[in-house]
Write a protein that holds these residues in place. Structure first.
Motif, mmCIF file in Angstrom:
data_model
loop_
_atom_site.group_PDB
_atom_site.id
_atom_site.type_symbol
_atom_site.label_atom_id
_atom_site.label_comp_id
_atom_site.label_asym_id
_atom_site.label_seq_id
_atom_site.Cartn_x
_atom_site.Cartn_y
_atom_site.Cartn_z
ATOM 1 N N GLY B 144 -6.646 -1.962 -6.242
ATOM 2 C CA GLY B 144 -5.239 -2.061 -5.839
ATOM 3 C C GLY B 144 -5.090 -1.116 -4.684
ATOM 4 O O GLY B 144 -4.297 -1.556 -3.812
ATOM 5 N N GLN B 147 -6.095 -2.896 -1.635
ATOM 6 C CA GLN B 147 -4.990 -3.744 -1.245
ATOM 7 C C GLN B 147 -3.778 -3.363 -0.291
ATOM 8 O O GLN B 147 -3.476 -3.689 0.411
ATOM 9 C CB GLN B 147 -4.321 -4.616 -2.639
ATOM 10 N N ARG B 148 -3.574 -2.040 -0.847
ATOM 11 C CA ARG B 148 -2.451 -1.211 -0.252
ATOM 12 C C ARG B 148 -2.859 -0.839 1.086
ATOM 13 O O ARG B 148 -2.283 -1.044 2.295
ATOM 14 C CB ARG B 148 -2.013 0.061 -1.041
ATOM 15 N N THR B 168 -0.253 -9.684 -3.723
ATOM 16 C CA THR B 168 -0.418 -9.166 -5.013
ATOM 17 C C THR B 168 -1.475 -9.558 -5.807
ATOM 18 O O THR B 168 -1.688 -9.245 -7.106
ATOM 19 C CB THR B 168 0.788 -9.195 -5.776
ATOM 20 N N LEU B 171 -3.817 -7.156 -8.644
ATOM 21 C CA LEU B 171 -3.274 -5.951 -8.840
ATOM 22 C C LEU B 171 -2.620 -6.012 -10.586
ATOM 23 O O LEU B 171 -2.236 -6.843 -10.945
ATOM 24 C CB LEU B 171 -1.992 -5.737 -7.883
ATOM 25 N N GLN B 175 1.324 -1.728 -10.077
ATOM 26 C CA GLN B 175 1.060 -2.015 -8.580
ATOM 27 C C GLN B 175 1.770 -3.247 -7.983
ATOM 28 O O GLN B 175 2.343 -2.990 -6.856
ATOM 29 C CB GLN B 175 -0.314 -2.164 -8.149
ATOM 30 N N ILE B 176 1.989 -4.187 -8.593
ATOM 31 C CA ILE B 176 2.569 -5.499 -8.197
ATOM 32 C C ILE B 176 3.903 -5.014 -7.957
ATOM 33 O O ILE B 176 4.527 -5.234 -7.208
ATOM 34 C CB ILE B 176 2.566 -6.424 -9.163
ATOM 35 N N ILE B 179 4.169 -3.118 -4.747
ATOM 36 C CA ILE B 179 3.924 -3.738 -3.616
ATOM 37 C C ILE B 179 5.117 -4.657 -3.380
ATOM 38 O O ILE B 179 5.726 -5.069 -2.110
ATOM 39 C CB ILE B 179 2.764 -4.688 -3.843
ATOM 40 N N ARG B 180 5.957 -4.995 -4.146
ATOM 41 C CA ARG B 180 7.014 -6.045 -4.363
ATOM 42 C C ARG B 180 8.091 -5.036 -3.552
ATOM 43 O O ARG B 180 8.879 -5.700 -2.761
ATOM 44 C CB ARG B 180 7.360 -6.591 -5.537
ATOM 45 N N THR B 196 1.918 -16.912 -2.019
ATOM 46 C CA THR B 196 1.741 -16.467 -3.142
ATOM 47 C C THR B 196 1.606 -17.723 -4.267
ATOM 48 O O THR B 196 2.092 -18.647 -3.961
ATOM 49 C CB THR B 196 2.646 -15.237 -3.838
ATOM 50 N N GLU B 201 7.886 -14.234 -8.346
ATOM 51 C CA GLU B 201 7.729 -13.294 -7.244
ATOM 52 C C GLU B 201 8.574 -13.782 -5.855
ATOM 53 O O GLU B 201 9.408 -13.245 -5.167
ATOM 54 C CB GLU B 201 6.377 -13.184 -6.666
#
Lengths: 256, 314
Positions: B144, B147-148, B168, B171, B175-176, B179-180, B196, B201
Motif C-alpha cells: 500500500g 503504491q502511494r 488502487t 490495496l 487505503q483505497i 487514494i480515492r 481501473t 470507483e
C-alpha cells in the motif's frame, strides 16, 4: 539532468552489494599482483643495479597492477553495466526516466557517466598502491599518469560497449554475457585483424581496426607512450557505442 | 483533423499502435479538459495500457498525434512530458532508495528547480500520507505504501495531466478510500486519466468514462448522462406464455418493447409513466404467465458487460 541520472546510478550502485563485491575482488586481485611484483622487484634489485639503465619500480610493479586491473574490468564492467538498462527494464523502473522530460541522449550519458565515475574510483585505488612506494623509491610519475589515463580510457571503452549491449535485452544476465563476449571478441579479433592487415600492408584498414580494439589502445600507455592516435581511437569508440545505445533506446520506443 | 483548444490538456486523435501484425490500439480519440477526471475502462488486453504508454511518450504511436497542453508529444517530447505525471501498472520504484531520496530524484527528473525541491517533496509526502515513512527504504514498505510512493512520484512536480494505471490495485479498503480521496482532490486542479477495473470507483470519481475493447473505443459518455440513462427506466419482464410484442406494446405507458429471449422482454417506459400496475393486471387477465418483473439495472456495469461481451460472441 545528466548529473541527476549519473548521481542516481552511483547511489544505487553503492546501495547494492554488487558494487562492494566488485571493489573487494578487484582490490584483492590487484593487491596480490602488487605484492608479488614488489617481492620480485626487491629480490632482483641487486641484479638490476648492475644494468646501465635499470627499469624502476613503476615499470616493474605499477604497470603489471594496471594490466591486471584491465583484465578484471573485462569481467566486472559487463556485470555493472547490465544493471543500467537491462535490469531496469526487467524491474520496470526505466519507465520513471522514460516518462520524465529527459532526452535519450541525456539518459545514455547519465548512465554512462555514473558507471564511469565508479570505474574511475577503481582506477584511483589501483594508483594508490604504487603511490604507497613513493616514500621508499623514486617513482616515474609520467609513466604512472600514463597508466592512469590509459586505464581510464579502457574503462570508458568497456563501459560504452557494455552499456550498448545492456540496451539490447531485458535479461540482465544475457546482457552481461553479451557484453563479455563482445569485449573478448574485440580483444582477440581486434588484435588478429590488426596484425593480419598490417602484414598485407593495408595500413589504413589496420589503423581503422584499432578503433574497435580497446586493449590495443591501452598498450602504448602501458609503455609510457602518450599516443594521441590511441586516445582518438578510444574516444571514437566511446562516442560510437553511446550513439548506438541512444539510437537503440529510441528504436525500442518506436517498435517496442 | 480537429484542433485542440486551450482548455484541452490531452488531445489525441487517430491513435493507432500495432505490434507486428497485431493492432493493439486502433484509431482512438481521447480528449481531456482541465479539471476533468476520465475513467478509462476495458477488459484485460483491450489496449488500455498501450494507450497510456502512448499518451506518456513511453512508446510511439504507429499513426496519430498526441498533444499535451497544446504541445505535440511526438515533435517536442521533452517539453510535452514536463506536463505529465504517470503511474504505470507496476510502479517504477527503486527499492534501494529511501522515500525521500526517490521523490527528490523524481522531482529533479521532472525539472523541479533545486530551490523548490525540498518544499515539493514535503508537500507531496503530506498529500500522500508518506511523512512517517520518509526515511525508510522503499523495498521495506508494504504494498500500500509503495503504491502511494508511486502516486507521489506522479504528482510531485504538479503536472497538468496525471495518468494513473490501476492505482488502487492490491490495496486494502482503507487505503483505497485514501487514494480515492486523493484522486478526487487531484481532479480539482489537474486532469486525471484513471484506468481501473473497479466500476463503482469510476462512478464515484470520474466525470467521463470511455470503454475500450479490442483496441477501439466502444463507449464514451459523461457519468451524468449515464446516470440519466439509468433513470430513464426500462423494465425486464418475464412471461411464460408471451403474447405477440405488439399486444405488449399496446399497454399504456410503454414506449417500446424488445424481445431479449424466448420469454424475456425489455420494456422501455414512456417518460413519466409507470406501467407496472397495468402490466401486472393485463398479465393476470390475459394469462401471460408473469414470472418476473423488475426494473432493469442500467448501471455502468451493464454498459460495460454489454459492450465487451457482445463482440466476444461474434
Amino acid at each position: 539532468m545528466i548529473a541527476t541520472i549519473a548521481g542516481k546510478e552511483l547511489k544505487s550502485l553503492f546501495a547494492s552489494p554488487l558494487a562492494w563485491v566488485v571493489l573487494t575482488v578487484t582490490q584483492l586481485v590487484m593487491g596480490y599482483v602488487f605484492l608479488r611484483r614488489l617481492d620480485d622487484f626487491l629480490q632482483l634489485q641487486s641484479q638490476l643495479a648492475r644494468l646501465a639503465n635499470p627499469p624502476g619500480a613503476t615499470e616493474l610493479v605499477a604497470a603489471p597492477v594496471f594490466g591486471t586491473a584491465a583484465g578484471v574490468f573485462l569481467f566486472t564492467v559487463p556485470l555493472l553495466a547490465m544493471r543500467l538498462i537491462a535490469e531496469e527494464r526487467r524491474n520496470q523502473t526505466l519507465v520513471l526516466i522514460m516518462s520524465a522530460p529527459v532526452s535519450m541522449t541525456h539518459i545514455v550519458l547519465g548512465k554512462f557517466l555514473g558507471l564511469l565515475a565508479f570505474l574511475l574510483l577503481t582506477v584511483a585505488l589501483a594508483a594508490l598502491m604504487p603511490l604507497s612506494l613513493a616514500a621508499a623509491t623514486n617513482l616515474d610519475y609520467g609513466l604512472l599518469a600514463g597508466l592512469v589515463a590509459g586505464l581510464a580510457l579502457l574503462a570508458a571503452s568497456f563501459a560504452a560497449v557494455s552499456l550498448f549491449t545492456s540496451c539490447l535485452t531485458v535479461h540482465p544476465v544475457a546482457a552481461a554475457v553479451g557484453s563479455f563476449a563482445a569485449l573478448l571478441l574485440m580483444m582477440l579479433a581486434g588484435e588478429a585483424a590488426i596484425e593480419g592487415l598490417n602484414a598485407r600492408e593495408w595500413l589504413l584498414a589496420a589503423s581503422l581496426a584499432q578503433v574497435l580494439s580497446p586493449i590495443k589502445n591501452f598498450e602504448p600507455f602501458a609503455k609510457g607512450v602518450l599516443d594521441t592516435y590511441a586516445v582518438a581511437c578510444a574516444l571514437l569508440l566511446v562516442v560510437f557505442f553511446l550513439a548506438l545505445a541512444a539510437r537503440q533506446l529510441e528504436a525500442q520506443r518506436l517498435k517496442g | 483533423m480537429p484542433e485542440p483548444d486551450p482548455a484541452h490538456t490531452i488531445f489525441a486523435h487517430g491513435l493507432t499502435r500495432s505490434f507486428g501484425n497485431h493492432v493493439a490500439v486502433n484509431n482512438i480519440t481521447l480528449e481531456l479538459r482541465r479539471g476533468e477526471v476520465l475513467g478509462f475502462l476495458g477488459p484485460n488486453g483491450a489496449g488500455k495500457t498501450t494507450t497510456m504508454q502512448m499518451l506518456t511518450g513511453n512508446i510511439a504511436p504507429t499513426h496519430g498525434a498526441v498533444s499535451i497542453c497544446g504541445i505535440d508529444l511526438l515533435e517536442r517530447p521533452t517539453a510535452a512530458k514536463a506536463h505529465i505525471g504517470y503511474l504505470p501498472e507496476v510502479p517504477p520504484l527503486y527499492r534501494e532508495l529511501t522515500v525521500n531520496e526517490y521523490l527528490r530524484l523524481a522531482a529533479r527528473l521532472h525539472r523541479v528547480p533545486r530551490a523548490m525541491l525540498a518544499e515539493a517533496v514535503t508537500r507531496v509526502q503530506q498529500r500522500c500520507g508518506l511523512v512517517n515513512v520518509a526515511t525508510k527504504l522503499i523495498g521495506t514498505l508494504s504494498k500500500g505504501y509503495q503504491q502511494r510512493v508511486g502516486i507521489a512520484q506522479a504528482i510531485v512536480h504538479a503536472p497538468d495531466v496525471v495518468i494513473l494505471d490501476e492505482p488502487t490495485i492490491g490495496l486494502d479498503p482503507n487505503q483505497i478510500r485514501d487514494i480515492r480521496g486523493l484522486i478526487r482532490e487531484l481532479g480539482g486542479t489537474h486532469s486525471v486519466v484513471l484506468s481501473t477495473h473497479i466500476l463503482p470507483e469510476v462512478e464515484m470519481l470520474c466525470d467521463r468514462v470511455q470503454i475500450m475493447h479490442y483496441g477501439s473505443i466502444v463507449y464514451s459518455d459523461t457519468i451524468a448522462a449515464l446516470k440519466q440513462f439509468e433513470r430513464g427506466a426500462t423494465i425486464v419482464l418475464g412471461l411464460r406464455r408471451p403474447p405477440p410484442p405488439e399486444e405488449l406494446a399496446a399497454v399504456p405507458g410503454i414506449a417500446a418493447v424488445e424481445r431479449t429471449d424466448e420469454t424475456l422482454f425489455r420494456v422501455q417506459v414512456s417518460p413519466g409513466a409507470d406501467p407496472t400496475d397495468a402490466l401486472v393486471s393485463h398479465a393476470g387477465a390475459r394469462d401471460w404467465g408473469l414470472y418476473r418483473i423488475a426494473p432493469a439495472q442500467n448501471s455502468l456495469e451493464d454498459v460495460f458487460v454489454n459492450l465487451t461481451r457482445r463482440e466476444d460472441i461474434q
